[in-house]
Design an enzyme around this catalytic site. Structure first.
Site, PDB file in Angstrom:
ATOM      1  N   LYS A 141      80.948  19.933  43.746  1.00 22.55           N
ATOM      2  CA  LYS A 141      82.386  20.256  43.653  1.00 22.55           C
ATOM      3  C   LYS A 141      82.583  21.753  43.802  1.00 22.55           C
ATOM      4  O   LYS A 141      81.680  22.562  43.521  1.00 22.55           O
ATOM      5  CB  LYS A 141      82.996  19.782  42.330  1.00 22.55           C
ATOM      6  CG  LYS A 141      82.459  20.436  41.043  1.00 22.55           C
ATOM      7  CD  LYS A 141      83.099  21.750  40.685  1.00 22.55           C
ATOM      8  CE  LYS A 141      82.430  22.413  39.486  1.00 22.55           C
ATOM      9  NZ  LYS A 141      82.669  23.842  39.366  1.00 22.55           N
TER      10      LYS A 141
ATOM     11  N   GLY B  21      77.351  26.945  40.262  1.00 24.31           N
ATOM     12  CA  GLY B  21      78.794  26.800  40.058  1.00 24.31           C
ATOM     13  C   GLY B  21      79.366  25.650  40.867  1.00 24.31           C
ATOM     14  O   GLY B  21      80.568  25.552  41.089  1.00 24.31           O
TER      15      GLY B  21
ATOM     16  N   GLY C  79      76.006  20.821  40.070  1.00 24.90           N
ATOM     17  CA  GLY C  79      74.897  19.965  40.494  1.00 24.90           C
ATOM     18  C   GLY C  79      74.313  19.141  39.344  1.00 24.90           C
ATOM     19  O   GLY C  79      74.079  17.941  39.502  1.00 24.90           O
TER      20      GLY C  79
ATOM     21  N   SER D  37      75.782  18.264  36.598  1.00 27.06           N
ATOM     22  CA  SER D  37      76.798  17.284  36.194  1.00 27.06           C
ATOM     23  C   SER D  37      76.843  16.139  37.196  1.00 27.06           C
ATOM     24  O   SER D  37      77.002  14.968  36.815  1.00 27.06           O
ATOM     25  CB  SER D  37      78.176  17.943  36.134  1.00 27.06           C
ATOM     26  OG  SER D  37      78.158  19.030  35.243  1.00 27.06           O
TER      27      SER D  37
ATOM     28  N   ASP E   2      82.185  18.777  33.542  1.00 23.63           N
ATOM     29  CA  ASP E   2      82.362  18.505  34.970  1.00 23.63           C
ATOM     30  C   ASP E   2      81.889  17.109  35.382  1.00 23.63           C
ATOM     31  O   ASP E   2      81.988  16.749  36.559  1.00 23.63           O
ATOM     32  CB  ASP E   2      81.579  19.532  35.813  1.00 23.63           C
ATOM     33  CG  ASP E   2      82.162  20.926  35.710  1.00 23.63           C
ATOM     34  OD1 ASP E   2      83.349  21.053  35.373  1.00 23.63           O
ATOM     35  OD2 ASP E   2      81.415  21.894  35.981  1.00 23.63           O
TER      36      ASP E   2
HETATM   37  O1  C5P Z   1      80.628  21.214  29.290  1.00 21.12           O
HETATM   38  P1  C5P Z   1      79.449  21.974  29.821  1.00 21.12           P
HETATM   39  O2  C5P Z   1      78.193  21.673  29.057  1.00 21.12           O
HETATM   40  O3  C5P Z   1      79.280  21.859  31.295  1.00 21.12           O
HETATM   41  O4  C5P Z   1      79.780  23.521  29.548  1.00 21.12           O
HETATM   42  C1  C5P Z   1      78.784  24.513  29.600  1.00 21.12           C
HETATM   43  C2  C5P Z   1      79.271  25.760  28.873  1.00 21.12           C
HETATM   44  O5  C5P Z   1      80.297  26.403  29.637  1.00 21.12           O
HETATM   45  C3  C5P Z   1      79.887  25.535  27.511  1.00 21.12           C
HETATM   46  O6  C5P Z   1      78.913  25.514  26.499  1.00 21.12           O
HETATM   47  C4  C5P Z   1      80.817  26.743  27.356  1.00 21.12           C
HETATM   48  O7  C5P Z   1      80.099  27.902  26.954  1.00 21.12           O
HETATM   49  C5  C5P Z   1      81.298  26.964  28.780  1.00 21.12           C
HETATM   50  N1  C5P Z   1      82.582  26.299  29.020  1.00 21.12           N
HETATM   51  C6  C5P Z   1      83.732  26.830  28.462  1.00 21.12           C
HETATM   52  N2  C5P Z   1      84.928  26.195  28.664  1.00 21.12           N
HETATM   53  C7  C5P Z   1      85.005  25.079  29.432  1.00 21.12           C
HETATM   54  C8  C5P Z   1      83.847  24.521  30.021  1.00 21.12           C
HETATM   55  C9  C5P Z   1      82.646  25.164  29.790  1.00 21.12           C
HETATM   56  O8  C5P Z   1      83.677  27.862  27.765  1.00 21.12           O
HETATM   57  N3  C5P Z   1      86.193  24.514  29.623  1.00 21.12           N
END
Ligand code: C5P
Length: 320
Positions: free
Chosen positions: A24, A117, A120, A122, A155
């Site tokens: 994405k 970014g 991948g 996810s 994601d």
């Molecule tokens: O949800 P995910 O594990 O992919 O997020 C990774 C990190 O990215 C989170 O621990 C957080 O530090 C940051 N993040 C965030 N706000 C979001 C999504 C991700 O701060 N909406």
């Protein structure tokens, strides 16, 4: 006994299920304040593009995982092959939810840039959910899979969904968006990745340094109408990413690449998600070739790829 009764020896159990899942990019990423749970409230427009990983789920005893490149030049450096891999956690979560044993041998075949970014990891988790659901015959409803996906990462639900969609909350609430088909992208893949939490942190630091208090995140209404129009120049001008200054601060070559792409005639330039991958919206093959050539000649990126979007989310591509 009829031939049909002869045939009936229980439900078909596949030996191996392959799921293909796209990367994405975020056509817009509006980041609000840091929440008490450590996430940022955001509103984003996700867009699935034709760079793919594959996850193969094979019948086995116990859970195991291997990672391999999908193409000869795909990079899999640093991708874990144990419970730190989100695809592994996806298999465990599904097994627990469905009340089955997590018996599967997962092969994650990567082409989506690692820590780029482009979600991948996810994508692999979403693909593992779909592949194991098929392999085990657990037959979860779409909304159940979506709920499990949201628990795995912000994601992951979009990787199931695909297309072009608005993500809200921490990105896990998805609603589809009407977008014209057939956008063309040139994608610059960097050597090395950026950590998503570090980029969000850098975004907060830059904002406090500049005395900026973030508003509630939103999608610019212009972007929504522009997306329906299919006008490449207008879409290019409407792309934005609140994490871009932070990504450029952490990796200044990103800024150089964005400038190069714009000079080479890209209709829009953008850091994908938390970077460091940069994406360039182009209007046809001539423009694509020009942008691609300039990016390659810069010597700043590891690979330059082309992709189109929107494409569907995680889909079973082979069963045997
Ligand atoms: O949800 P995910 O594990 O992919 O997020 C990774 C990190 O990215 C989170 O621990 C957080 O530090 C940051 N993040 C965030 N706000 C979001 C999504 C991700 O701060 N909406």
């Amino acid at each position: 006994m009829t031939a049909l009764e002869d045939w009936d020896d229980g439900p078909f159990r596949p030996e191996a299920v392959t799921v293909r899942v796209p990367a994405k990019i975020n056509l817009s990423l509006s980041v609000g304040p840091l929440r008490a749970d450590g996430y940022h409230e955001l509103v984003t427009v996700f867009h699935a593009v034709s760079l793919y990983d594959e996850v193969i789920a094979r019948a086995a005893r116990g859970l195991s995982l291997t990672v391999e490149p999908l193409r000869r030049d795909s990079d899999v450096g640093g991708v874990p092959d144990d419970e730190r891999n989100l695809a592994w956690r996806a298999a465990l979560l599904l097994a627990e939810h469905a009340g089955v044993e997590p018996d599967v041998r997962l092969t994650v075949r990567k082409d989506i840039p690692v820590a780029g970014g482009m979600a991948g990891g996810s994508a692999d988790a979403a693909a593992a959910l779909v592949a194991c659901d098929h392999l085990w015959g657990t037959g979860l409803r779409r909304d159940e899979l979506h709920d499990l996906a949201g628990r795995l990462g912000s994601d992951v639900p979009f990787a199931l969904h695909g297309g072009t969609a608005i993500g809200t909350g921490r990105g896990e609430h998805i609603s589809p968006v009407l977008a014209a088909a057939g956008m063309e992208w040139v994608i610059a893949v960097m050597d090395g990745g950026l950590s998503t939490p570090k980029v969000f942190e850098a975004c907060d630091l830059l904002r406090s340094r500049d005395g900026v208090t973030p508003d509630a995140p939103q999608v610019h209404p212009d972007l929504m109408s522009t997306l329906r129009s299919g006008d490449t120049e207008r879409i290019g001008a409407a792309l934005y990413n609140d994490l871009q200054p932070a990504a450029v601060e952490l990796m200044p070559e990103i800024g150089e690449l964005l400038d190069l792409g714009a000079t080479a005639g890209a209709a829009g330039t953008l850091v994908s998600g938390s970077g460091p991958t940069t994406v360039f919206l182009v209007d046809g093959p001539v423009s694509a070739a020009e942008v691609e050539e300039q990016l390659r000649a810069s010597g700043l990126c590891r690979a330059v790829r082309r992709a189109r979007g929107p494409v569907p989310g995680a889909q079973v591509s082979n069963v045997r």
